[in-house]
Design a protein around this motif. Structure first.
Motif, short mmCIF file in Angstrom:
data_model
loop_
_atom_site.label_atom_id
_atom_site.label_comp_id
_atom_site.label_asym_id
_atom_site.label_seq_id
_atom_site.Cartn_x
_atom_site.Cartn_y
_atom_site.Cartn_z
N MET A 68 -28.23 -13.36 -2.47
CA MET A 68 -28.18 -11.95 -2.80
C MET A 68 -29.12 -11.67 -3.96
SD MET A 68 -25.03 -9.43 -4.00
CE MET A 68 -23.81 -10.53 -3.46
N TYR A 69 -29.86 -10.59 -3.86
CA TYR A 69 -30.72 -10.13 -4.94
C TYR A 69 -30.05 -8.95 -5.63
CZ TYR A 69 -34.49 -12.66 -2.56
OH TYR A 69 -35.27 -13.62 -1.97
N LYS A 70 -30.14 -8.92 -6.96
CA LYS A 70 -29.65 -7.76 -7.71
C LYS A 70 -30.87 -7.01 -8.21
CE LYS A 70 -25.38 -9.62 -9.66
NZ LYS A 70 -24.65 -9.96 -10.89
N VAL A 71 -31.01 -5.77 -7.77
CA VAL A 71 -32.09 -4.92 -8.25
C VAL A 71 -31.43 -3.82 -9.07
CG1 VAL A 71 -33.97 -3.37 -7.59
CG2 VAL A 71 -33.47 -5.38 -6.18
N PHE A 72 -31.89 -3.62 -10.30
CA PHE A 72 -31.30 -2.57 -11.12
C PHE A 72 -32.17 -1.33 -11.05
CE2 PHE A 72 -29.24 -6.35 -12.63
CZ PHE A 72 -27.92 -5.93 -12.66
N VAL A 73 -31.54 -0.24 -10.70
CA VAL A 73 -32.21 1.05 -10.59
C VAL A 73 -31.58 1.94 -11.66
CG1 VAL A 73 -32.72 3.01 -9.07
CG2 VAL A 73 -32.49 0.71 -8.11
N ASN A 74 -32.34 2.27 -12.69
CA ASN A 74 -31.79 3.08 -13.78
C ASN A 74 -30.55 2.38 -14.36
OD1 ASN A 74 -32.03 5.27 -15.44
ND2 ASN A 74 -30.97 6.68 -14.08
N ASP A 75 -30.61 1.04 -14.42
CA ASP A 75 -29.54 0.17 -14.93
C ASP A 75 -28.29 0.16 -14.05
OD1 ASP A 75 -29.88 -1.76 -16.87
OD2 ASP A 75 -28.58 -0.78 -18.32
N ASP A 117 -33.82 -5.75 -26.11
CA ASP A 117 -34.48 -6.27 -24.92
C ASP A 117 -35.11 -7.60 -25.29
OD1 ASP A 117 -35.60 -6.37 -22.38
OD2 ASP A 117 -36.75 -4.52 -22.58
N LEU A 118 -35.68 -8.27 -24.31
CA LEU A 118 -36.44 -9.49 -24.55
C LEU A 118 -37.92 -9.18 -24.34
CD1 LEU A 118 -34.21 -12.11 -22.68
CD2 LEU A 118 -34.29 -11.64 -25.14
N PRO A 119 -38.80 -9.86 -25.07
CA PRO A 119 -40.24 -9.59 -24.91
C PRO A 119 -40.73 -9.96 -23.51
CG PRO A 119 -39.87 -11.45 -26.40
CD PRO A 119 -38.53 -10.89 -26.07
N LYS A 120 -41.49 -9.03 -22.94
CA LYS A 120 -42.03 -9.25 -21.59
C LYS A 120 -43.17 -8.26 -21.36
CE LYS A 120 -38.81 -6.04 -19.43
NZ LYS A 120 -38.34 -5.55 -20.72
N TYR A 179 -29.91 -4.24 -21.47
CA TYR A 179 -30.03 -3.89 -20.05
C TYR A 179 -29.29 -4.91 -19.19
CZ TYR A 179 -33.75 -0.88 -21.78
OH TYR A 179 -34.46 0.08 -22.46
N GLU A 180 -28.86 -4.44 -18.01
CA GLU A 180 -28.09 -5.32 -17.12
C GLU A 180 -28.88 -6.56 -16.70
OE1 GLU A 180 -24.83 -5.05 -16.45
OE2 GLU A 180 -24.84 -3.32 -17.78
N ASN A 181 -30.19 -6.39 -16.46
CA ASN A 181 -30.96 -7.56 -16.03
C ASN A 181 -31.12 -8.58 -17.16
OD1 ASN A 181 -32.75 -5.93 -17.38
ND2 ASN A 181 -34.37 -6.03 -15.85
N ILE A 182 -31.09 -8.14 -18.41
CA ILE A 182 -31.14 -9.07 -19.56
C ILE A 182 -29.82 -9.85 -19.64
CG2 ILE A 182 -31.33 -9.23 -22.09
CD1 ILE A 182 -33.99 -8.47 -20.59
N LYS A 183 -28.71 -9.15 -19.40
CA LYS A 183 -27.39 -9.81 -19.41
C LYS A 183 -27.33 -10.94 -18.38
CE LYS A 183 -25.19 -5.58 -21.01
NZ LYS A 183 -24.35 -4.43 -20.64
N LEU A 184 -27.99 -10.75 -17.23
CA LEU A 184 -28.02 -11.79 -16.19
C LEU A 184 -28.59 -13.09 -16.72
CD1 LEU A 184 -29.42 -10.06 -12.96
CD2 LEU A 184 -27.07 -10.75 -13.42
N LEU A 185 -29.63 -13.01 -17.55
CA LEU A 185 -30.28 -14.22 -18.08
C LEU A 185 -29.30 -14.99 -18.96
CD1 LEU A 185 -33.75 -12.76 -19.04
CD2 LEU A 185 -33.20 -14.16 -17.05
N PHE A 186 -28.48 -14.26 -19.70
CA PHE A 186 -27.53 -14.93 -20.60
C PHE A 186 -26.35 -15.51 -19.82
CE2 PHE A 186 -30.12 -12.61 -23.51
CZ PHE A 186 -30.27 -13.51 -24.55
N GLU A 187 -26.02 -14.90 -18.68
CA GLU A 187 -25.01 -15.50 -17.80
C GLU A 187 -25.52 -16.83 -17.31
OE1 GLU A 187 -24.08 -12.79 -14.59
OE2 GLU A 187 -23.55 -11.19 -16.02
N GLU A 188 -26.82 -16.86 -16.96
CA GLU A 188 -27.45 -18.09 -16.48
C GLU A 188 -27.46 -19.14 -17.60
OE1 GLU A 188 -31.66 -19.63 -14.49
OE2 GLU A 188 -31.51 -17.58 -15.19
N GLU A 189 -27.73 -18.70 -18.82
CA GLU A 189 -27.83 -19.63 -19.96
C GLU A 189 -26.46 -20.09 -20.44
OE1 GLU A 189 -30.82 -20.66 -22.18
OE2 GLU A 189 -31.25 -20.59 -20.04
#
Length: 198
Positions: free
Chosen positions: A1-8, A93-96, A186-196
């Protein structure tokens, strides 16, 4: 499953039909993807599933409908185990940032971290997941696919935000501070910390 965030808000690209009731379900064959994204942006839809038996096909279709921006970013740790964050548009946010011609994605991620924060002496320790989000610029919806890398830095100075990129603050946060920081992220940043697993 892919999670795509649209307007968070989450748009899940899935090959499974879930019994959850608070998500709206759309079939890839019968939905205008652009209209779906507009409705999510307008807050008419809060969260949705986009279904097709082959979830890779959904992502491929999404990429044909919406221009793709490829970006690289870093989840950067210093020697004390703190994580580097930037503050922009009222959120942490994280730098990108986007790739430049001839760069591979790892080079992009390292260059963007250095440009946006002034933090150098970087080394990539591992590749993390990609995140997907749709944003609107100049009236056009775009799909940003960000390739994330965990990095270590021996930098000891004071990080400085890239003002022309709208970065107001740059800060290091320890593991015990990160849950509070993520409340305004942002929700997509939270995903990275779930992974970590921080």
């Amino acid at each position: 499953m892919y999670k795509v965030f649209v307007n968070d808000k989450p748009l899940f690209l899935t090959n499974k039909i879930s019994k959850e009731t608070d998500f709206q379900l759309f079939l890839l064959e019968s939905i205008d993807i652009e209209q779906l994204i507009v409705k999510i942006f307008q807050n008419k839809i809060q969260k949705a599933y986009l279904y097709h038996p082959d979830e890779g096909e959904i992502l491929k279709t999404l990429k044909t409908k919406i221009p793709v921006n490829k970006a690289g970013g870093g989840l950067v740790y210093n020697k004390k185990g703190e994580v580097l964050f930037i503050f922009r548009n009222g959120k942490w946010d994280l730098p990108k940032g986007g790739t430049e011609k001839g760069e591979d994605i790892e080079e992009t991620a390292m260059r963007e971290v250095e440009e946006e924060t002034g933090v150098n002496l970087l080394r990539v320790t591992k590749k993390l997941q990609k995140t997907y989000h749709v944003f609107k610029r100049n009236g056009v919806y775009k799909l940003k696919i960000t390739h994330w890398f965990e990095m270590q830095s021996d930098f000891v100075g004071i990080p400085v935000g890239q003002l022309d990129e709208g970065i107001e603050k740059v800060a290091w946060f320890g593991p015990n501070e990160i849950p509070d920081v993520l409340k305004n992220s942002y929700e997509n940043i939270k995903l990275l910390f779930e992974e970590e697993k921080i």
